[in-house]
Design a protein around this motif. Structure first.
Motif, PDB file in Angstrom:
ATOM      1  N   SER A 192       0.823  -1.212   0.000  1.00 49.39           N
ATOM      2  CA  SER A 192       0.000   0.000   0.000  1.00 49.39           C
ATOM      3  C   SER A 192       0.858   1.263   0.000  1.00 49.39           C
ATOM      4  CB  SER A 192      -0.953  -0.001   1.187  1.00 49.39           C
ATOM      5  OG  SER A 192      -0.229  -0.002   2.392  1.00 49.39           O
TER       6      SER A 192
ATOM      7  N   ILE B 200       1.272   2.688  -3.546  1.00 48.60           N
ATOM      8  CA  ILE B 200       0.151   3.498  -4.028  1.00 48.60           C
ATOM      9  C   ILE B 200       0.245   4.909  -3.465  1.00 48.60           C
ATOM     10  CG2 ILE B 200      -2.361   3.722  -4.056  1.00 48.60           C
ATOM     11  CD1 ILE B 200      -2.452   0.638  -3.838  1.00 48.60           C
TER      12      ILE B 200
ATOM     13  N   TYR C  69       3.010   6.855  -5.218  1.00 49.30           N
ATOM     14  CA  TYR C  69       2.629   7.253  -6.572  1.00 49.30           C
ATOM     15  C   TYR C  69       1.679   8.447  -6.538  1.00 49.30           C
ATOM     16  CZ  TYR C  69       0.873   6.930 -11.340  1.00 49.30           C
ATOM     17  OH  TYR C  69       0.513   7.215 -12.625  1.00 49.30           O
TER      18      TYR C  69
ATOM     19  N   CYS D  32       2.001   2.714 -14.528  1.00 48.89           N
ATOM     20  CA  CYS D  32       1.989   2.862 -13.068  1.00 48.89           C
ATOM     21  C   CYS D  32       0.567   2.912 -12.533  1.00 48.89           C
ATOM     22  CB  CYS D  32       2.744   4.122 -12.657  1.00 48.89           C
ATOM     23  SG  CYS D  32       4.503   4.038 -12.987  1.00 48.89           S
ATOM     24  N   THR D  33      -0.319   3.534 -13.286  1.00 48.01           N
ATOM     25  CA  THR D  33      -1.720   3.603 -12.870  1.00 48.01           C
ATOM     26  C   THR D  33      -2.352   2.215 -12.863  1.00 48.01           C
ATOM     27  OG1 THR D  33      -1.870   5.815 -13.814  1.00 48.01           O
ATOM     28  CG2 THR D  33      -3.938   4.683 -13.342  1.00 48.01           C
TER      29      THR D  33
ATOM     30  N   SER E 272      -0.972   0.343  -9.875  1.00 48.66           N
ATOM     31  CA  SER E 272      -1.560   0.798  -8.613  1.00 48.66           C
ATOM     32  C   SER E 272      -2.972   0.268  -8.432  1.00 48.66           C
ATOM     33  CB  SER E 272      -1.564   2.324  -8.550  1.00 48.66           C
ATOM     34  OG  SER E 272      -0.262   2.822  -8.545  1.00 48.66           O
TER      35      SER E 272
END
Length: 71
Positions: free
Chosen positions: A27, A30, A33, A48-49, A52
């Motif tokens: 976590s 996330i 980011y 990356c999205t 996540s």
């Protein structure tokens, strides 16, 4: 960070659910980011999205499917 690492190592030695604890440690990825996007105005990277979202979905599925053993 040292206190956090010591707490994490202590939790690893105390828990019987090592897989759940290890997954929940993701976590922080996330949060890192999101901080990089909102605080440092970095462009949104689709890979990356997707990563996540996959991590968040995995954490949610593991927490929701966790069965509490009878006492």
């Amino acid at each position: 960070m040292a206190i956090g690492q010591l707490s994490y190592i202590g939790a690893l030695t105390l828990t019987k659910n090592l897989g759940v604890l290890t997954t929940l440690s993701f976590s922080s990825i996330i949060m890192g980011y999101l901080i990089s996007i909102f605080r440092y105005n970095e462009p949104i990277n689709p890979i990356c999205t997707i990563g996540s979202v996959a991590i968040a979905a995995g954490i949610i599925l593991i927490v929701l499917n966790k069965q509490i053993p009878p006492q």
